[in-house]
Design a protein around this motif. Sequence first.
Motif, short mmCIF file in Angstrom:
data_model
loop_
_atom_site.label_atom_id
_atom_site.label_comp_id
_atom_site.label_asym_id
_atom_site.label_seq_id
_atom_site.Cartn_x
_atom_site.Cartn_y
_atom_site.Cartn_z
N LEU A 52 -12.38 5.42 -7.34
CA LEU A 52 -11.16 6.17 -7.11
C LEU A 52 -11.39 7.27 -6.06
CD1 LEU A 52 -8.20 6.74 -7.87
CD2 LEU A 52 -9.03 8.17 -9.73
N PHE A 84 -0.63 -2.35 -11.29
CA PHE A 84 -1.99 -1.91 -11.03
C PHE A 84 -1.89 -0.90 -9.91
CE2 PHE A 84 -4.23 -6.16 -12.35
CZ PHE A 84 -3.66 -6.06 -13.60
N HIS A 85 -2.13 0.35 -10.25
CA HIS A 85 -1.93 1.45 -9.31
C HIS A 85 -3.30 1.97 -8.90
CE1 HIS A 85 -1.41 5.60 -8.14
NE2 HIS A 85 -0.10 5.48 -8.12
N THR A 86 -3.59 1.87 -7.60
CA THR A 86 -4.95 2.14 -7.14
C THR A 86 -5.00 3.23 -6.09
OG1 THR A 86 -5.31 -0.23 -7.48
CG2 THR A 86 -7.05 0.97 -6.33
N ILE A 144 -8.33 -4.26 -3.62
CA ILE A 144 -7.00 -4.48 -4.18
C ILE A 144 -6.07 -3.53 -3.44
CG2 ILE A 144 -7.22 -2.74 -6.03
CD1 ILE A 144 -5.80 -4.79 -7.90
N VAL A 184 -2.90 -0.82 -3.02
CA VAL A 184 -2.60 0.35 -3.84
C VAL A 184 -1.63 -0.01 -4.98
CG1 VAL A 184 -1.69 2.70 -3.87
CG2 VAL A 184 -3.01 1.89 -1.90
N TYR A 185 -0.59 -0.73 -4.65
CA TYR A 185 0.36 -1.13 -5.68
C TYR A 185 0.40 -2.64 -5.81
CZ TYR A 185 2.01 3.66 -5.33
OH TYR A 185 2.08 5.02 -5.32
N THR A 186 -0.18 -3.14 -6.88
CA THR A 186 -0.04 -4.55 -7.20
C THR A 186 0.90 -4.58 -8.39
OG1 THR A 186 -2.29 -4.94 -6.43
CG2 THR A 186 -1.32 -6.64 -7.81
N VAL A 208 -10.91 -6.82 -12.22
CA VAL A 208 -9.51 -7.25 -12.15
C VAL A 208 -9.18 -8.44 -13.06
CG1 VAL A 208 -7.75 -8.21 -10.58
CG2 VAL A 208 -9.14 -6.25 -9.87
N ASN A 262 0.82 -1.20 0.00
CA ASN A 262 0.00 0.00 0.00
C ASN A 262 0.85 1.25 0.00
OD1 ASN A 262 -2.68 -0.85 -0.08
ND2 ASN A 262 -2.58 -1.49 2.06
N SER A 264 -8.56 1.19 -10.29
CA SER A 264 -7.12 1.03 -10.56
C SER A 264 -6.75 1.51 -11.95
CB SER A 264 -6.71 -0.45 -10.48
OG SER A 264 -7.20 -1.05 -9.32
N THR A 266 -12.30 -1.52 -9.15
CA THR A 266 -11.37 -1.19 -8.07
C THR A 266 -10.84 0.24 -8.13
OG1 THR A 266 -9.62 -2.11 -9.44
CG2 THR A 266 -10.54 -3.56 -7.77
#
Lengths: 488, 222
Positions: free
Chosen positions: B53, B192-194, A288, A290-292, B174, A242, B141, B139
């Motif tokens: 978001l 994947f930036h969320t 999910i 923040v950074y996957t 996803v 995250n 993302s 999500t």
Amino acid sequence: METSKPARRRDTEDRRREGLESKVEGFNERGRKAVRDRKLHDSISLFTNKTLTGRNAQLGAHPDAPELRERAYRTKQETMANLDYYLSQMADAIEERGGNVFFADDGEDVVRYVGDLARRCGAKILAKSKSMATEEIELNHRLEEDYADLGLEIVETDLGEWIAQLAGETPSHIVGPILHMNKERITEILSGVSDEDLPPDVESLAAFARKRLREKFLNADIGITGANFGVAETGTICTVTNEGNARLVTSVPPVHVVVMGIEKVIPKFEDLSTFVQLLSRSGTGQKITVYTNFITGPRGEGELDGAEEFHLILMDNGRSKLLGTEYEEALYCIRCGSCLNVCPVYRQTGGHAYGSTYSGPIGAVITPLLKGDKEAKDLPYASSLCGACTETCPVGIPLHDLLLKLRNRQVEEGMAGRAESLMFKGFERTMKSPVAYKAGAKVGRLMQKPFAKDGSIEGAPGIRGWTDFRELAPLAEKSFRELWKEGI
Amino acid sequence: MADRTKFLESIRHRTRRGRYKPTKSPDSVWTPGVDRPGREEIEDPPARFIEELEALGGHGERAESLEEARDYVLDLAREREAELLVRWDVGYLDELAADEPLREAGVEVALWRDLPGLREIAARADIGLSTGTWAIAETGSLVLEHGPGRGRSVTLLPPTYVAILPADRVLRAVPEAIQKYARGTLPANVCFHTGPSRSGDIEMSLVVGMHGPGDVHVILIG
Ligand code: SF4
């Protein structure tokens, strides 16, 4: 350098003074102390309750949750049955992309590989993102000791992990490493490495950490991460964070080293879909993280950031011993931490009482399996066998069955106390036979009379070791079966 | 040093010799029951993306055209009193044509090219600007594919981060996004930036902008 050698030594001395040979021994003693620690309880409840609420909302609201879990279990089962194939496929894929792969039998191998690499690169600063595999082998301490001449500075970059490192402590939860510390304690620790006293508010503390760690990210020579998942087909390493530290550690330094337990491999990229969805929902209650982040080998042609050199270390360290045995399912774990959050024992004692890198139900299962029964003989008993762990596990590991099997194994090896071992033998037989169960329940109700007080049993012979620590509910005056027959 | 062949051979031996085959299905508690939530249809992926978001503390914006997006970036740079913006070196952002107006407004613009001190520029920048390959409605993302001209640091080091992409690039969920990479060769880094970077490590209090940007804007065009 802000590291924790003195603390570690203190730890070893403590153990020696207490007459303990290993760190893992002595759960009961530590647990008993922890149970009385009010502050600790507040901290644990805060974390576990919040996380569980999120987890229940996210997984409960996911229409595919049961299928995902079933699929995760099956995928892991298939992977373990052909683990050699998938590991070799993954190694090939990475080598094809210009990465290096190293097979490590144990922690010693990992330390030597990373140390030699640091020497070859002339590295000074190693930036690490949170990794349980490297905690397990105490990579930081061992590098500092064995490669003292290099003067390495090894910095944890996850906020919690960094604070734990500064305090010379180990993480007390797989997901929330410093959930056991309150703000006052954290302020004290961070002020200790700052030129000034920091105000005890979360924003200032985080801002201080951000600034300090930013310098380290930008100047690190080697970035070290673990892997949440490794994809055999493509050689992709998936990390979830995250804070973004794993992404920084893999984007800025010129060298990236991944330390991955061999059980983290999954066959195909598509399988990530199952696991990514389960991990974040179960671990932190997020849809999910923040950074996957998906890393496949070193930076590509023409890229201006990302590591130029990529190393994957596939670490066994006792894991392969479980393959093809009745404990194999313990290797399916994706380290979401949910079983810790629901466990009535963990919630009372916190993670440090377990004395192992891995705490809670999964820790109680894999510590004796990886380190040996002798070393971790209390841990299979650090459970009320209520089954909440099994129920919450997103990959369907039958945790409490495994704990029972481990207890049984101790009894067979003659390690349990005599009375307890008799009780367990009895328990096993009784559970298998309805006649004995009914008879036993009647005898039990008679025998518990002198010991039952205020609705729980205390100090009955043969189970004292148990009840000192666990609430043992007395058997009801009449069993459900009996009441049923009487027409209730 | 462990030898690969021996290492794998020993694993192979254990898996073949082992008699135990886990056969137990996962615990039944998760078996679908009557009160199981129905599968939800995402009718309008861009709208859902923005909703998700925003719930995470990011800013989602729908713009009619690239001109509108350019104005958004200009306003944001002014509001944040930015002095330096670093952006991906890609055609879509050339089309945005924000560089000149930004410079006129006193904001230095650096492109992610082979320049000396590129990393320091990104570390010093107030705003990072990129495109996105996909977005995920469920999500909130962004899916970032990195490569030449498409630096990772641009999306990571500056405290404010803006991404611009066409609205028809918003996928529903996803698994759909993962499917996009399941065939063919993967770029060295996909992310994947969320939403904003965050941490809850201190007493579960939310800290925004821990190591990555805390101020995240995504503009969907069309
Ligand atoms: S055993 Fe299951 S619940 Fe516990 S950490 Fe592992 S995956 Fe999560």
